[in-house]
Design a protein around this motif. Structure first.
Motif, PDB file in Angstrom:
ATOM      1  N   ARG A 263      -4.302   2.429 -42.366  1.00  0.00           N
ATOM      2  CA  ARG A 263      -3.991   1.942 -40.969  1.00  0.00           C
ATOM      3  C   ARG A 263      -5.443   2.360 -40.212  1.00  0.00           C
ATOM      4  NH1 ARG A 263      -0.176   4.238 -38.302  1.00  0.00           N
ATOM      5  NH2 ARG A 263      -0.035   6.096 -39.965  1.00  0.00           N
TER       6      ARG A 263
ATOM      7  N   SER B 150      -4.034  -1.989 -22.598  1.00  0.00           N
ATOM      8  CA  SER B 150      -2.759  -1.725 -21.886  1.00  0.00           C
ATOM      9  C   SER B 150      -2.615  -0.215 -21.666  1.00  0.00           C
ATOM     10  CB  SER B 150      -1.501  -2.202 -22.812  1.00  0.00           C
ATOM     11  OG  SER B 150      -0.520  -2.026 -22.392  1.00  0.00           O
ATOM     12  N   ALA B 151      -2.888   0.728 -22.513  1.00  0.00           N
ATOM     13  CA  ALA B 151      -2.736   2.166 -22.555  1.00  0.00           C
ATOM     14  C   ALA B 151      -3.717   2.732 -21.529  1.00  0.00           C
ATOM     15  CB  ALA B 151      -2.977   2.793 -23.821  1.00  0.00           C
TER      16      ALA B 151
ATOM     17  N   GLU C  41      -1.354   9.455 -26.392  1.00  0.00           N
ATOM     18  CA  GLU C  41      -0.578   8.321 -27.326  1.00  0.00           C
ATOM     19  C   GLU C  41      -1.570   8.047 -28.404  1.00  0.00           C
ATOM     20  OE1 GLU C  41       0.298   4.757 -25.510  1.00  0.00           O
ATOM     21  OE2 GLU C  41      -0.572   5.298 -23.814  1.00  0.00           O
ATOM     22  N   ALA C  42      -0.904   7.369 -29.573  1.00  0.00           N
ATOM     23  CA  ALA C  42      -1.554   6.776 -30.549  1.00  0.00           C
ATOM     24  C   ALA C  42      -1.061   5.479 -30.597  1.00  0.00           C
ATOM     25  CB  ALA C  42      -1.168   7.582 -31.878  1.00  0.00           C
ATOM     26  N   MET C  43      -1.811   4.649 -31.059  1.00  0.00           N
ATOM     27  CA  MET C  43      -1.608   3.153 -31.154  1.00  0.00           C
ATOM     28  C   MET C  43      -2.356   2.317 -32.274  1.00  0.00           C
ATOM     29  SD  MET C  43      -3.592   2.537 -27.600  1.00  0.00           S
ATOM     30  CE  MET C  43      -3.377   4.130 -27.075  1.00  0.00           C
ATOM     31  N   PRO C  44      -2.108   1.218 -32.629  1.00  0.00           N
ATOM     32  CA  PRO C  44      -2.906   0.271 -33.499  1.00  0.00           C
ATOM     33  C   PRO C  44      -4.455   0.274 -32.916  1.00  0.00           C
ATOM     34  CG  PRO C  44      -0.816  -0.534 -33.453  1.00  0.00           C
ATOM     35  CD  PRO C  44      -1.006   0.330 -32.169  1.00  0.00           C
TER      36      PRO C  44
ATOM     37  N   ILE D  99      -6.118   3.420 -36.466  1.00  0.00           N
ATOM     38  CA  ILE D  99      -5.388   3.729 -35.359  1.00  0.00           C
ATOM     39  C   ILE D  99      -6.389   4.155 -34.293  1.00  0.00           C
ATOM     40  CG2 ILE D  99      -3.380   4.624 -36.820  1.00  0.00           C
ATOM     41  CD1 ILE D  99      -4.168   7.509 -36.245  1.00  0.00           C
TER      42      ILE D  99
ATOM     43  N   LYS E  18      -6.142  -1.791 -31.913  1.00  0.00           N
ATOM     44  CA  LYS E  18      -6.603  -3.369 -31.379  1.00  0.00           C
ATOM     45  C   LYS E  18      -6.461  -3.270 -29.888  1.00  0.00           C
ATOM     46  CE  LYS E  18      -3.430  -5.177 -35.249  1.00  0.00           C
ATOM     47  NZ  LYS E  18      -2.406  -5.643 -35.695  1.00  0.00           N
TER      48      LYS E  18
ATOM     49  N   ALA F 143      -3.739  -3.497 -27.363  1.00  0.00           N
ATOM     50  CA  ALA F 143      -3.052  -2.383 -27.092  1.00  0.00           C
ATOM     51  C   ALA F 143      -3.676  -1.113 -26.466  1.00  0.00           C
ATOM     52  CB  ALA F 143      -2.493  -1.809 -28.572  1.00  0.00           C
ATOM     53  N   ILE F 144      -4.866  -0.936 -26.743  1.00  0.00           N
ATOM     54  CA  ILE F 144      -5.829   0.009 -26.193  1.00  0.00           C
ATOM     55  C   ILE F 144      -6.179  -0.275 -24.719  1.00  0.00           C
ATOM     56  CG2 ILE F 144      -7.998   0.993 -26.115  1.00  0.00           C
ATOM     57  CD1 ILE F 144      -8.186   0.524 -29.250  1.00  0.00           C
TER      58      ILE F 144
END
Length: 398
Positions: free
Chosen positions: A386, A340-341, A329-332, A388, A334, A337-338
């Motif tokens: 951005r 959480s993943a 998966e990809a995410m900002p 990511i 931050k 967010a990381i």
């Protein structure tokens, strides 16, 4: 190593003492060995020489394999020496071109000369530093008359009796330990002199892989070489040593396997596309040679960003010229967010890679919460403006 130490070492007793030492690898090994040898009555110069050589031999195994066990080194000489497997590949070019007599100008400890003489080529090895020249002579002594070592400079060497030259200009300040990089005009010999010689006779020129590409003449083949993930050198080839129609090459060596990509010119990149199922990181030699586009087309991939050397694709294929990752998966980029993943995936072991962003991976890792039995790779990069983060798994090469 100073001349006094080398003089003490190059005696039958000194060499027997060196060959009889157990491996000296750690600081504790050094302290114990020095204390023991001094108690036995050996001179300070000899003790310093044999302990230093034993430690260097242990490090040299990565470059010279079992040959390191009978060679001598300086610390700077070992650091700058060509790996023996790569030197052998260079030597094959000279042999296949039909050259029987080669001058190795700036031979260092003799690594490239070893490759040449092993293929039956007669070598005149020239080294400006007296201690290093003496070490090269020792390392090449098993080849007898096939290798002659001279203490001198490239500029003053008579080349009338050789067919071709191999040049490794000294690109650092003089010394046997810590050295600093210098400018091309201050190299020994200077780059301009080296290139002028390559225009007059067949030559291979070993340079740092980060050389300003504007300094590479259009009529030479430029070959970037990586070994086990590290881009180690750039070689410029002239005359019959340069392959017809090849001006850019990336040679990628991993263990005993070698793969090469060649082109008549820089390869245009593929267009940017959205992140797909796979992310590909080109080998450093491919990036330096500007052949990313060639690899992208073989993978049906595009660029993730026009200014960042990552490619992306949906096809489940990889290549010897890239390290591939299957995207989870990809995410900002931050921390919340990381984390959480990572928590959701149960990631306890994490490799962090980054390109195109100003991030210290070690400091970034301290902010992450790792826990669980799974492992993954986190790629920090950017797409346009951005930043990511891509959570992914390495794809093994089959």
């Amino acid at each position: 190593m100073e001349m006094a130490e080398l003089t003490a070492l190059l005696t039958p007793d000194g060499l027997r003492l060196l060959d009889g030492l157990p491996p000296v690898e750690s600081a504790d090994d050094v302290a114990r060995t020095v204390s023991r040898l001094r108690r036995e009555g050996h001179s300070p110069d000899l003790v310093s020489a044999v302990v230093t050589q034993s430690r260097l031999r242990a490090r040299a195994g990565a470059k010279f394999g079992p040959f390191a066990e009978r060679m001598l080194f300086t610390r700077a000489g070992l650091e700058q020496a060509t790996r023996l497997g790569i030197a052998a590949r260079h030597a094959v070019r000279f042999r296949d071109a039909g050259f029987e007599r080669v001058a190795d100008l700036g031979c260092g400890i003799g690594g490239d000369s070893l490759g040449l003489t092993a293929l039956g080529i007669r070598v005149t090895a020239v080294e400006a530093d007296e201690v290093t020249a003496a070490i090269a002579a020792y390392n090449l002594a098993p080849f007898g008359d096939s290798a002659t070592v001279r203490h001198g400079t490239a500029e003053t060497t008579d080349l009338t009796h050789v067919d071709a030259v191999w040049l490794d200009p000294a690109r650092r300040t003089a010394g046997h330990t810590e050295t600093a990089r210098t400018r091309p005009e201050d190299w020994s010999p200077p780059l301009d002199w080296t290139l002028e010689l390559a225009g007059r006779m067949p030559a291979g020129i070993k340079l740092g892989p980060g050389l300003d590409r504007a300094l590479i003449p259009d009529d030479l083949e430029a070959q970037w070489i990586s070994a086990d993930g590290s881009t180690v050198e750039l070689v410029l080839w002239s005359g019959p040593l340069a392959r017809e129609g090849v001006r850019r090459a990336a040679l990628v060596i991993r263990g005993d396997d070698a793969h090469e990509l060649t082109s008549a010119a820089d390869s245009p990149d593929e267009p940017v596309r959205e992140l797909g199922a796979f992310l590909h990181e080109p080998d450093g030699a491919v990036i330096r040679a500007r052949l990313i586009g060639e690899v992208a087309r073989s993978l049906d991939a595009g660029m993730l960003d026009e200014h960042v050397a990552y490619m992306t694709s949906d096809a489940a294929v990889t290549s010897p010229f890239v390290t591939s990752f299957r995207v989870r998966e990809a995410m900002p980029a931050k921390i919340p967010a990381i984390n959480s993943a990572l928590r959701e995936a149960g990631i306890g072991r994490l490799e962090i890679k980054k390109r195109g962003v100003d991030v210290d991976p070690a400091q970034f890792r301290r902010k992450l919460r790792l826990g669980g039995d799974a492992e993954a790779t986190l790629v920090l990069t950017r797409v346009g403006t951005r930043r990511i983060a891509v959570l992914a798994d390495r794809v093994s090469r089959s």
